[in-house]
Design an enzyme around this catalytic site. Sequence first.
Site, PDB file in Angstrom:
ATOM      1  CG  ASN A   1      36.324  30.370  32.094  1.00 20.92           C
ATOM      2  OD1 ASN A   1      35.020  30.495  31.583  1.00 20.92           O
ATOM      3  ND2 ASN A   1      36.719  29.322  32.877  1.00 20.92           N
TER       4      ASN A   1
ATOM      5  CE  LYS B   1      36.333  30.437  36.502  1.00 18.03           C
ATOM      6  NZ  LYS B   1      36.855  29.911  37.871  1.00 18.03           N
TER       7      LYS B   1
ATOM      8  CG  HIS C   1      37.615  25.048  34.103  1.00 12.91           C
ATOM      9  ND1 HIS C   1      37.208  25.105  35.338  1.00 12.91           N
ATOM     10  CD2 HIS C   1      38.262  26.249  33.741  1.00 12.91           C
ATOM     11  CE1 HIS C   1      37.712  26.164  36.112  1.00 12.91           C
ATOM     12  NE2 HIS C   1      38.192  26.862  35.028  1.00 12.91           N
TER      13      HIS C   1
ATOM     14  CD  GLU D   1      35.515  26.838  38.115  1.00 14.88           C
ATOM     15  OE1 GLU D   1      34.802  27.304  37.175  1.00 14.88           O
ATOM     16  OE2 GLU D   1      36.239  27.281  38.812  1.00 14.88           O
TER      17      GLU D   1
ATOM     18  CD  GLU E   1      42.917  26.980  34.498  1.00 16.80           C
ATOM     19  OE1 GLU E   1      42.790  28.245  34.078  1.00 16.80           O
ATOM     20  OE2 GLU E   1      41.839  26.453  34.637  1.00 16.80           O
TER      21      GLU E   1
ATOM     22  N   GLY F   1      40.630  30.781  41.754  1.00 17.18           N
ATOM     23  CA  GLY F   1      39.478  31.553  42.209  1.00 17.18           C
ATOM     24  C   GLY F   1      39.854  31.872  43.686  1.00 17.18           C
TER      25      GLY F   1
ATOM     26  CB  SER G   1      44.747  33.784  41.528  1.00 19.78           C
ATOM     27  OG  SER G   1      43.552  32.927  42.222  1.00 19.78           O
TER      28      SER G   1
HETATM   29  C1  PEP Z   1      39.833  29.575  35.842  1.00 23.35           C
HETATM   30  O1  PEP Z   1      38.806  29.316  35.978  1.00 23.35           O
HETATM   31  O2  PEP Z   1      40.280  28.974  34.715  1.00 23.35           O
HETATM   32  C2  PEP Z   1      40.813  30.407  36.346  1.00 23.35           C
HETATM   33  C3  PEP Z   1      42.038  30.787  36.036  1.00 23.35           C
HETATM   34  O3  PEP Z   1      40.079  31.149  37.367  1.00 23.35           O
HETATM   35  P1  PEP Z   1      40.774  32.585  38.283  1.00 23.35           P
HETATM   36  O4  PEP Z   1      41.555  33.311  37.412  1.00 23.35           O
HETATM   37  O5  PEP Z   1      39.554  33.256  38.911  1.00 23.35           O
HETATM   38  O6  PEP Z   1      41.445  31.805  39.320  1.00 23.35           O
END
Ligand code: PEP
Length: 250
Positions: A9, A11, A94, A96, A166, A172, A212
Amino acid sequence: MREKIIAGNWKMNKTVPEALSLVQEIKIKLTRSDYKVVVIPPFTALYSVGGAISGSPIKLGAQNVFWEDAGAYTGEISPVMLADLGVEYVIVGHSERRKYFGETDEMINKKLKAVLAHNMTPILCVGESLEDREAGRTINVITAQLKAALDGIPFVDIENIVIAYEPLWAIGTGKTATPIQAQTVHAFIREELNTLYGNNMGDKVTILYGGSVKPDNAADLTGMPDVDGALVGGASLKAESFLGIINNAK
Ligand code: PEP
């Protein structure tokens, strides 16, 4: 057989030339074929990236969608438009989007139905906050999110949904769930799908871990029996780290 997937992703990152350069490098260096690899650029790069991966095993995903097919919805992108560009996967819900854009479970449910209606695969994101985890509410939060998102979705469509667990505190932040923490929630999601739909539905749905994921933790996380792959944010923005995750996945 559940599909194994590593999805990146991107973003709100990458101009069209940057997106093309990244996807070309991934395409050239990708050697593995047991995991499906999905790239999820911003809307503005979907057309170009779709062209660049045409004929390769890499699949195209989108980060969001609106639920109507067309109309006076300024600024929105419809499932018809995504399908027209060759999009096969669409992230729905998601964290966010829930946090910054006020997406509710009801909206997520409508988006999920719209994606399925256009024969694309939704990647439904669920996850608890740190506060919820520390208060022992992880399972309650995941159950509520799953039930609300899947409300009214017929049994036959459930196998066509990918779920991404997640945890918000791992996105992040550089803080990853331990393999055991991920496995515990993934196993719970499968149980919940069995309860809601019967017919061992939990065993049939692909469940990804996100939060992450990096080359050095990819093997341990994907080595867990109920983790079918990863949804990767930050580490998908560089070919080297994204390919490192793909190559290290179990
Ligand atoms: C995400 O936003 O779906 C995600 C997993 O981000 P990150 O890998 O940066 O934690």
